[in-house]
Design a protein around this motif. Structure first.
Motif, mmCIF file in Angstrom:
data_model
loop_
_atom_site.group_PDB
_atom_site.id
_atom_site.type_symbol
_atom_site.label_atom_id
_atom_site.label_comp_id
_atom_site.label_asym_id
_atom_site.label_seq_id
_atom_site.Cartn_x
_atom_site.Cartn_y
_atom_site.Cartn_z
ATOM 1 N N ALA A 105 0.826 -1.207 0.000
ATOM 2 C CA ALA A 105 0.000 0.000 0.000
ATOM 3 C C ALA A 105 0.860 1.256 0.000
ATOM 4 C CB ALA A 105 -0.925 -0.008 1.217
ATOM 5 N N ARG A 106 0.466 2.223 -0.807
ATOM 6 C CA ARG A 106 1.155 3.501 -0.895
ATOM 7 C C ARG A 106 0.123 4.626 -0.941
ATOM 8 N NH1 ARG A 106 4.380 0.330 0.090
ATOM 9 N NH2 ARG A 106 6.435 -0.077 -0.791
ATOM 10 N N PRO A 107 0.430 5.786 -0.377
ATOM 11 C CA PRO A 107 -0.499 6.914 -0.480
ATOM 12 C C PRO A 107 -0.793 7.244 -1.941
ATOM 13 C CG PRO A 107 1.252 7.380 1.096
ATOM 14 C CD PRO A 107 1.645 6.118 0.388
ATOM 15 N N ASN A 108 -2.051 7.622 -2.207
ATOM 16 C CA ASN A 108 -2.467 8.060 -3.533
ATOM 17 C C ASN A 108 -2.338 6.964 -4.588
ATOM 18 O OD1 ASN A 108 -3.612 10.319 -4.915
ATOM 19 N ND2 ASN A 108 -1.688 10.545 -6.042
ATOM 20 N N HIS A 109 -2.443 5.697 -4.179
ATOM 21 C CA HIS A 109 -2.404 4.561 -5.101
ATOM 22 C C HIS A 109 -3.512 3.571 -4.747
ATOM 23 C CE1 HIS A 109 1.665 5.998 -5.973
ATOM 24 N NE2 HIS A 109 1.722 5.146 -6.982
ATOM 25 N N PHE A 110 -3.965 2.814 -5.761
ATOM 26 C CA PHE A 110 -4.714 1.601 -5.495
ATOM 27 C C PHE A 110 -3.953 0.432 -6.104
ATOM 28 C CE2 PHE A 110 -6.779 2.761 -9.619
ATOM 29 C CZ PHE A 110 -6.747 1.548 -10.289
ATOM 30 N N LEU A 111 -4.182 -0.754 -5.569
ATOM 31 C CA LEU A 111 -3.470 -1.954 -6.002
ATOM 32 C C LEU A 111 -4.368 -2.830 -6.853
ATOM 33 C CD1 LEU A 111 -1.651 -2.913 -2.668
ATOM 34 C CD2 LEU A 111 -0.810 -1.491 -4.545
ATOM 35 N N SER A 112 -3.815 -3.319 -7.946
ATOM 36 C CA SER A 112 -4.548 -4.173 -8.873
ATOM 37 C C SER A 112 -3.885 -5.538 -8.938
ATOM 38 C CB SER A 112 -4.565 -3.535 -10.266
ATOM 39 O OG SER A 112 -5.178 -4.389 -11.210
ATOM 40 N N GLY A 113 -4.584 -6.552 -8.458
ATOM 41 C CA GLY A 113 -4.069 -7.912 -8.477
ATOM 42 C C GLY A 113 -4.730 -8.750 -9.547
#
Length: 271
Positions: free
Chosen positions: A110-118
Protein backbone atom coordinates in the motif's frame (compact mmCIF):
# COMPACT_ATOMS: atom_id res chain seq x y z
CA UNK A 1 3.25 2.95 7.93
CA UNK A 2 0.56 1.81 10.38
CA UNK A 3 -3.12 1.70 9.46
CA UNK A 4 -6.25 -0.34 10.07
CA UNK A 5 -7.27 -2.79 7.35
CA UNK A 6 -10.62 -4.28 6.32
CA UNK A 7 -11.24 -7.11 3.84
CA UNK A 8 -14.57 -6.85 1.99
CA UNK A 9 -15.77 -10.17 0.54
CA UNK A 10 -18.72 -9.98 -1.87
CA UNK A 11 -20.94 -13.05 -2.09
CA UNK A 12 -24.27 -14.33 -3.37
CA UNK A 13 -25.65 -17.82 -2.70
CA UNK A 14 -22.31 -19.68 -2.75
CA UNK A 15 -21.98 -20.89 0.85
CA UNK A 16 -19.76 -23.90 0.05
CA UNK A 17 -17.26 -21.73 -1.79
CA UNK A 18 -17.45 -18.91 0.78
CA UNK A 19 -16.51 -21.39 3.51
CA UNK A 20 -13.34 -22.28 1.60
CA UNK A 21 -12.54 -18.60 1.15
CA UNK A 22 -12.96 -17.94 4.87
CA UNK A 23 -10.62 -20.83 5.67
CA UNK A 24 -8.07 -18.96 3.56
CA UNK A 25 -8.50 -15.73 5.52
CA UNK A 26 -8.32 -17.61 8.79
CA UNK A 27 -4.93 -18.93 7.65
CA UNK A 28 -3.28 -15.57 6.89
CA UNK A 29 0.20 -14.86 8.28
CA UNK A 30 -1.01 -11.30 9.00
CA UNK A 31 -4.24 -11.34 11.00
CA UNK A 32 -4.79 -7.76 12.14
CA UNK A 33 -7.74 -7.07 9.87
CA UNK A 34 -11.51 -6.94 9.91
CA UNK A 35 -13.65 -9.05 7.55
CA UNK A 36 -16.93 -7.78 6.13
CA UNK A 37 -19.19 -10.09 4.12
CA UNK A 38 -21.00 -8.01 1.49
CA UNK A 39 -23.95 -10.35 0.93
CA UNK A 40 -26.27 -9.41 -1.93
CA UNK A 41 -29.31 -11.30 -0.62
CA UNK A 42 -28.18 -14.89 -0.06
CA UNK A 43 -30.32 -17.50 1.67
CA UNK A 44 -29.80 -18.67 5.26
CA UNK A 45 -27.02 -21.16 4.38
CA UNK A 46 -24.58 -18.27 3.91
CA UNK A 47 -25.44 -16.82 7.32
CA UNK A 48 -24.77 -20.24 8.85
CA UNK A 49 -21.30 -20.39 7.26
CA UNK A 50 -20.43 -16.91 8.51
CA UNK A 51 -21.71 -17.69 12.01
CA UNK A 52 -19.64 -20.88 12.21
CA UNK A 53 -16.52 -18.97 11.15
CA UNK A 54 -17.23 -16.26 13.72
CA UNK A 55 -17.53 -18.86 16.47
CA UNK A 56 -14.46 -20.90 15.51
CA UNK A 57 -11.90 -18.44 14.14
CA UNK A 58 -11.76 -15.75 16.82
CA UNK A 59 -11.49 -13.16 14.02
CA UNK A 60 -13.48 -9.97 13.68
CA UNK A 61 -16.12 -10.58 11.01
CA UNK A 62 -19.40 -8.84 10.20
CA UNK A 63 -22.13 -10.11 7.88
CA UNK A 64 -23.91 -7.35 5.95
CA UNK A 65 -27.07 -8.51 4.13
CA UNK A 66 -30.05 -7.08 2.33
CA UNK A 67 -33.12 -8.60 0.68
CA UNK A 68 -32.51 -10.26 -2.70
CA UNK A 69 -33.55 -7.86 -5.47
CA UNK A 70 -31.50 -9.02 -8.43
CA UNK A 71 -27.90 -7.94 -8.77
CA UNK A 72 -27.35 -5.12 -6.29
CA UNK A 73 -23.71 -5.88 -5.59
CA UNK A 74 -22.62 -2.24 -5.92
CA UNK A 75 -25.15 -1.19 -3.29
CA UNK A 76 -23.83 -3.74 -0.82
CA UNK A 77 -20.20 -2.86 -1.56
CA UNK A 78 -20.92 0.80 -0.80
CA UNK A 79 -22.60 -0.16 2.48
CA UNK A 80 -19.53 -2.22 3.35
CA UNK A 81 -17.18 0.66 2.55
CA UNK A 82 -19.02 2.91 4.98
CA UNK A 83 -19.24 0.19 7.63
CA UNK A 84 -15.55 -0.77 7.41
CA UNK A 85 -13.33 0.18 10.34
CA UNK A 86 -10.21 0.09 8.19
CA UNK A 87 -8.45 3.05 6.64
CA UNK A 88 -7.33 0.63 3.94
CA UNK A 89 -9.79 -1.67 2.15
CA UNK A 90 -9.10 -4.94 0.31
CA UNK A 91 -11.85 -6.09 -2.09
CA UNK A 92 -12.27 -9.74 -3.07
CA UNK A 93 -15.05 -12.12 -4.10
CA UNK A 94 -16.46 -15.10 -2.25
CA UNK A 95 -15.09 -17.53 -4.83
CA UNK A 96 -11.43 -16.47 -4.47
CA UNK A 97 -9.27 -18.35 -1.96
CA UNK A 98 -6.19 -16.35 -0.86
CA UNK A 99 -2.67 -17.66 -0.32
CA UNK A 100 -1.52 -17.24 3.29
CA UNK A 101 0.46 -14.05 2.49
CA UNK A 102 -2.36 -12.40 0.49
CA UNK A 103 -3.35 -9.75 3.04
CA UNK A 104 0.23 -9.02 4.06
CA UNK A 105 1.19 -8.40 0.41
CA UNK A 106 -1.62 -5.85 0.04
CA UNK A 107 -0.73 -4.14 3.32
CA UNK A 108 3.01 -4.01 2.62
CA UNK A 109 2.42 -2.79 -0.95
CA UNK A 110 0.00 0.00 0.00
CA UNK A 111 1.15 3.50 -0.90
CA UNK A 112 -0.50 6.91 -0.48
CA UNK A 113 -2.47 8.06 -3.53
CA UNK A 114 -2.40 4.56 -5.10
CA UNK A 115 -4.71 1.60 -5.49
CA UNK A 116 -3.47 -1.95 -6.00
CA UNK A 117 -4.55 -4.17 -8.87
CA UNK A 118 -4.07 -7.91 -8.48
CA UNK A 119 -5.09 -10.97 -10.43
CA UNK A 120 -6.24 -14.54 -9.86
CA UNK A 121 -5.77 -18.05 -11.22
CA UNK A 122 -8.95 -19.69 -12.52
CA UNK A 123 -9.49 -23.30 -11.46
CA UNK A 124 -11.73 -25.66 -13.45
CA UNK A 125 -14.67 -27.23 -11.63
CA UNK A 126 -12.97 -30.63 -11.40
CA UNK A 127 -10.16 -29.00 -9.43
CA UNK A 128 -12.36 -26.59 -7.44
CA UNK A 129 -14.45 -29.35 -5.86
CA UNK A 130 -11.29 -31.04 -4.54
CA UNK A 131 -10.25 -27.94 -2.60
CA UNK A 132 -10.74 -28.64 1.10
CA UNK A 133 -9.62 -27.16 4.40
CA UNK A 134 -6.47 -29.27 4.56
CA UNK A 135 -5.28 -28.25 1.08
CA UNK A 136 -5.82 -24.58 1.96
CA UNK A 137 -4.18 -24.64 5.39
CA UNK A 138 -1.21 -26.72 4.22
CA UNK A 139 -0.66 -24.55 1.14
CA UNK A 140 -1.06 -27.47 -1.27
CA UNK A 141 -3.72 -25.51 -3.11
CA UNK A 142 -1.02 -23.11 -4.30
CA UNK A 143 1.37 -25.87 -5.39
CA UNK A 144 1.27 -26.42 -9.14
CA UNK A 145 2.01 -30.14 -8.76
CA UNK A 146 -0.98 -30.63 -6.45
CA UNK A 147 -3.19 -28.61 -8.80
CA UNK A 148 -2.21 -30.67 -11.83
CA UNK A 149 -2.77 -33.89 -9.89
CA UNK A 150 -6.30 -32.67 -9.22
CA UNK A 151 -7.30 -31.63 -12.72
CA UNK A 152 -5.54 -28.34 -13.46
CA UNK A 153 -4.94 -28.31 -17.26
CA UNK A 154 -1.40 -28.57 -18.59
CA UNK A 155 -2.23 -25.78 -21.05
CA UNK A 156 -3.39 -23.29 -18.38
CA UNK A 157 -1.32 -20.36 -17.13
CA UNK A 158 0.99 -21.29 -14.26
CA UNK A 159 3.28 -18.34 -13.60
CA UNK A 160 1.38 -16.99 -10.59
CA UNK A 161 1.60 -20.39 -8.94
CA UNK A 162 5.31 -21.00 -9.51
CA UNK A 163 7.02 -17.60 -9.29
CA UNK A 164 8.74 -16.70 -6.04
CA UNK A 165 10.32 -13.42 -4.96
CA UNK A 166 12.21 -11.59 -6.36
CA UNK A 167 10.99 -12.90 -9.73
CA UNK A 168 7.32 -12.34 -8.89
CA UNK A 169 8.07 -8.68 -8.17
CA UNK A 170 9.79 -8.35 -11.54
CA UNK A 171 6.80 -9.87 -13.36
CA UNK A 172 4.55 -7.26 -11.74
CA UNK A 173 6.34 -4.79 -14.04
CA UNK A 174 4.98 -6.45 -17.20
CA UNK A 175 2.73 -3.85 -18.89
CA UNK A 176 -0.96 -4.70 -18.48
CA UNK A 177 -4.09 -2.52 -18.30
CA UNK A 178 -4.17 -0.53 -15.06
CA UNK A 179 -7.66 -1.54 -14.00
CA UNK A 180 -9.38 -2.19 -10.69
CA UNK A 181 -9.95 -5.95 -10.43
CA UNK A 182 -12.85 -6.56 -8.05
CA UNK A 183 -11.61 -10.06 -7.28
CA UNK A 184 -8.27 -8.76 -6.04
CA UNK A 185 -7.89 -5.02 -5.45
CA UNK A 186 -7.29 -2.60 -2.62
CA UNK A 187 -7.27 1.10 -1.91
CA UNK A 188 -7.67 3.80 0.69
CA UNK A 189 -11.14 4.30 2.10
CA UNK A 190 -10.83 8.09 1.77
CA UNK A 191 -9.99 7.79 -1.94
CA UNK A 192 -12.94 5.47 -2.60
CA UNK A 193 -15.34 7.75 -0.72
CA UNK A 194 -13.78 10.71 -2.57
CA UNK A 195 -15.12 9.40 -5.91
CA UNK A 196 -18.41 8.39 -4.19
CA UNK A 197 -17.79 4.64 -4.27
CA UNK A 198 -19.37 2.22 -6.71
CA UNK A 199 -21.99 3.41 -9.21
CA UNK A 200 -25.17 1.73 -7.98
CA UNK A 201 -26.82 1.88 -11.39
CA UNK A 202 -24.42 -0.82 -12.53
CA UNK A 203 -25.59 -4.40 -12.23
CA UNK A 204 -23.54 -7.45 -13.22
CA UNK A 205 -20.21 -6.75 -14.90
CA UNK A 206 -17.79 -3.84 -14.94
CA UNK A 207 -18.67 -1.83 -11.82
CA UNK A 208 -15.20 -2.48 -10.40
CA UNK A 209 -13.42 -1.26 -13.53
CA UNK A 210 -15.63 1.84 -13.69
CA UNK A 211 -14.67 2.72 -10.10
CA UNK A 212 -11.01 2.30 -11.03
CA UNK A 213 -11.31 4.72 -13.93
CA UNK A 214 -12.83 7.38 -11.69
CA UNK A 215 -10.04 6.87 -9.17
CA UNK A 216 -7.43 7.36 -11.91
CA UNK A 217 -9.21 10.47 -13.21
CA UNK A 218 -9.04 11.81 -9.64
CA UNK A 219 -5.27 11.35 -9.63
CA UNK A 220 -5.05 8.02 -7.77
CA UNK A 221 -2.43 5.87 -9.47
CA UNK A 222 -2.64 2.12 -10.09
CA UNK A 223 0.07 -0.26 -8.92
CA UNK A 224 0.19 -3.88 -10.11
CA UNK A 225 0.58 -6.81 -7.73
CA UNK A 226 -0.62 -9.48 -10.14
CA UNK A 227 2.16 -11.96 -9.35
CA UNK A 228 2.63 -11.33 -5.63
CA UNK A 229 -0.94 -11.18 -4.21
CA UNK A 230 -1.92 -14.72 -5.16
CA UNK A 231 -5.42 -16.19 -5.05
CA UNK A 232 -7.30 -18.92 -6.90
CA UNK A 233 -10.78 -18.42 -8.33
CA UNK A 234 -13.05 -21.40 -7.83
CA UNK A 235 -15.26 -22.28 -10.77
CA UNK A 236 -18.95 -21.53 -10.24
CA UNK A 237 -22.25 -20.96 -11.96
CA UNK A 238 -23.64 -17.44 -12.10
CA UNK A 239 -25.99 -17.08 -9.15
CA UNK A 240 -28.15 -14.34 -10.63
CA UNK A 241 -31.07 -15.31 -12.85
CA UNK A 242 -30.25 -12.43 -15.18
CA UNK A 243 -26.54 -13.05 -15.08
CA UNK A 244 -25.54 -11.75 -18.50
CA UNK A 245 -23.34 -8.66 -18.74
CA UNK A 246 -25.72 -5.71 -18.46
CA UNK A 247 -25.59 -3.51 -21.62
CA UNK A 248 -26.31 -0.40 -19.54
CA UNK A 249 -23.01 -0.96 -17.77
CA UNK A 250 -21.16 -0.50 -21.04
CA UNK A 251 -22.86 2.84 -21.58
CA UNK A 252 -22.02 4.03 -18.05
CA UNK A 253 -18.41 2.85 -18.35
CA UNK A 254 -17.88 4.55 -21.73
CA UNK A 255 -19.42 7.76 -20.42
CA UNK A 256 -16.99 7.72 -17.48
CA UNK A 257 -14.10 7.35 -19.94
CA UNK A 258 -15.35 10.02 -22.35
CA UNK A 259 -16.04 12.60 -19.65
CA UNK A 260 -13.05 11.60 -17.51
CA UNK A 261 -15.48 11.50 -14.61
CA UNK A 262 -14.09 11.64 -11.08
CA UNK A 263 -17.41 11.32 -9.28
CA UNK A 264 -20.74 9.53 -9.66
CA UNK A 265 -24.06 10.95 -8.49
CA UNK A 266 -25.30 7.37 -8.03
CA UNK A 267 -22.86 6.14 -5.41
CA UNK A 268 -22.57 6.26 -1.62
CA UNK A 269 -24.08 9.71 -1.33
CA UNK A 270 -27.07 10.52 -3.56
CA UNK A 271 -27.41 14.06 -4.85
Amino acid sequence: MSFKTSVIISTYNSPEWLEKVLWGYGNQNFRDFQILIADDGSTAETADVVRDFQNNSGMEIEHLWHQDDGCQKSVMLNKSVMRAKGDYLIFVEGHCVPRKDFVSVHVKSARPNHFLSGGHTNLPMCCSIRVDEESILSGKLFNIVWLQQNGYPDTAKKLRMVLMRPFSNLFNLIPTPNKWNGRNASGWKKDIIGVNGFDERMKHGGADRELGERLKHAGVKAKRIRYTAVSVHLSHDMGYINGAYDPENVTIFNETLDKKSRFTKFGIFKS
